[in-house]
Scaffold this motif. Structure first.
Motif, PDB file in Angstrom:
ATOM      1  N   UNK A 168       0.047   3.484 -13.246  1.00  0.00           N
ATOM      2  CA  UNK A 168      -0.394   2.314 -12.481  1.00  0.00           C
ATOM      3  C   UNK A 168       0.770   1.319 -12.370  1.00  0.00           C
ATOM      4  N   UNK A 169       1.016   0.865 -11.138  1.00  0.00           N
ATOM      5  CA  UNK A 169       2.093  -0.085 -10.862  1.00  0.00           C
ATOM      6  C   UNK A 169       1.499  -1.492 -10.805  1.00  0.00           C
TER       7      UNK A 169
ATOM      8  N   UNK B 113       0.866  -1.182   0.000  1.00  0.00           N
ATOM      9  CA  UNK B 113       0.000   0.000   0.000  1.00  0.00           C
ATOM     10  C   UNK B 113       0.900   1.229   0.000  1.00  0.00           C
ATOM     11  N   UNK B 114       0.929   1.948  -1.130  1.00  0.00           N
ATOM     12  CA  UNK B 114       1.834   3.074  -1.316  1.00  0.00           C
ATOM     13  C   UNK B 114       1.017   4.350  -1.416  1.00  0.00           C
TER      14      UNK B 114
ATOM     15  N   UNK C 254       7.896   6.749  -6.086  1.00  0.00           N
ATOM     16  CA  UNK C 254       7.138   6.308  -4.906  1.00  0.00           C
ATOM     17  C   UNK C 254       7.387   4.826  -4.619  1.00  0.00           C
ATOM     18  N   UNK C 255       7.419   4.022  -5.680  1.00  0.00           N
ATOM     19  CA  UNK C 255       7.654   2.589  -5.516  1.00  0.00           C
ATOM     20  C   UNK C 255       9.029   2.321  -4.907  1.00  0.00           C
ATOM     21  N   UNK C 256      10.057   2.983  -5.432  1.00  0.00           N
ATOM     22  CA  UNK C 256      11.415   2.758  -4.930  1.00  0.00           C
ATOM     23  C   UNK C 256      11.529   3.193  -3.472  1.00  0.00           C
TER      24      UNK C 256
ATOM     25  N   UNK D 105       7.284   8.289 -13.926  1.00  0.00           N
ATOM     26  CA  UNK D 105       8.435   8.642 -13.095  1.00  0.00           C
ATOM     27  C   UNK D 105       8.022   8.854 -11.641  1.00  0.00           C
ATOM     28  N   UNK D 106       6.891   9.491 -11.431  1.00  0.00           N
ATOM     29  CA  UNK D 106       6.413   9.691 -10.066  1.00  0.00           C
ATOM     30  C   UNK D 106       6.094   8.346  -9.415  1.00  0.00           C
ATOM     31  N   UNK D 107       5.465   7.448 -10.180  1.00  0.00           N
ATOM     32  CA  UNK D 107       5.140   6.126  -9.641  1.00  0.00           C
ATOM     33  C   UNK D 107       6.410   5.348  -9.318  1.00  0.00           C
TER      34      UNK D 107
END
Length: 270
Positions: free
Chosen positions: A75-76, A4-5, A120-122, A115-117
């Motif tokens: 979307x990731x 959950x990000x 946030x994921x990293x 890039x924003x995703x």
């Protein structure tokens, strides 16, 4: 693992993607993961399902190569457990986690949403997996210098990633901080660097030239390399600056910090 990000959309497709009938990826401990490997799909469009069909049906792999796929809308897609040793960076697979941005960035650019995703994921993964300290492009792994992947400047990506959700830095003007003196083999250079968030940033070309390094400007990606290595550089008033320890490493120099004089000392040997 908690995926959950805040501010990101994550879709878990691990159970629905095509898998090989008999082959399975090996497993590792989360603490074995040392880096996030950034890829582009090298396709104008695509989906985790399409990539999985190709990787399984054409390559004969156990499943999709990537742990995460990020679509152009940001979307990731969660494709593999992080513990899976999937096939994406050759001999470095055991210690790398694969993140693929959909697109062919030789002719396209990643979207802002992607890039924003990715950022946030990293950031989320590095909290979940503290050993994952590096963020590298596919071509930065051993044996892949020939491969134009992810085909966008990793130095800029890492810089933007480190600044993400922080107040942007005005790159047109040098930050108003105390100058950092630079000593090379005991002699002061005529140029100075500056401190940024506690990190000494040094002028790449001036230091590399003084140390006998080879500096290249990659026009296609707007990136600077020293001795063939990419750096986490930032451009200030038309000049590239990079972290002292990073620059010293590619120049094979030992580096020390003297806080009493705000001096970075660099020299050959230990």
């Amino acid at each position: 693992m908690n995926m959950t990000i805040p501010g990101a959309r994550v879709t878990d497709v691990r159970a629905s993607l095509p898998r090989h009938k008999t082959l399975r990826y090996g497993r590792r401990k989360l603490s074995d993961i040392r880096s996030a490997a950034i890829h582009h799909s090298a396709t104008v469009s695509g989906s985790p399902e399409a990539f999985a069909r190709y990787h399984v049906g054409t390559n004969g792999w156990p499943g999709i190569a990537y742990h995460f796929v990020i679509q152009k809308d940001g979307v990731i897609y969660w494709c593999n457990d992080p513990e899976a040793i999937s096939y994406h960076v050759g001999n470095s697979n055991r210690h790398a986690l694969g993140i693929c941005l959909v697109g062919d960035f030789r002719t396209q650019k990643p979207t802002t949403a992607q890039l924003e995703a990715a950022n946030r994921l990293i950031q989320h993964l590095q909290v979940q997996i503290p050993s994952m300290k590096q963020v590298l492009g596919h071509q930065e792994y051993p044996g892949y210098a020939w491969k134009n992947c992810p085909a966008f400047p990793m130095g800029k990506f890492r810089l933007d990633y480190s600044q993400y959700l922080q107040k942007p830095v005005d790159k047109a003007d040098k930050p108003q901080q105390a100058p950092v003196a630079i000593s090379l083999n005991g002699s002061l250079l005529s140029v100075t660097g500056f401190l940024k968030d506690g990190v000494s940033m040094l002028p790449v070309r001036a230091v590399a030239n003084a140390a006998g390094g080879k500096v290249e400007w990659i026009e296609q990606t707007k990136d600077v390399r020293v001795n063939g290595k990419d750096l986490t550089e930032m451009v200030v008033s038309g000049s590239a600056y990079a972290p002292a320890r990073e620059l010293a490493a590619v120049l094979a120099l030992h580096v020390e910090w003297d806080g009493s004089t705000n001096t970075v000392g660099m020299r050959r040997g230990v």
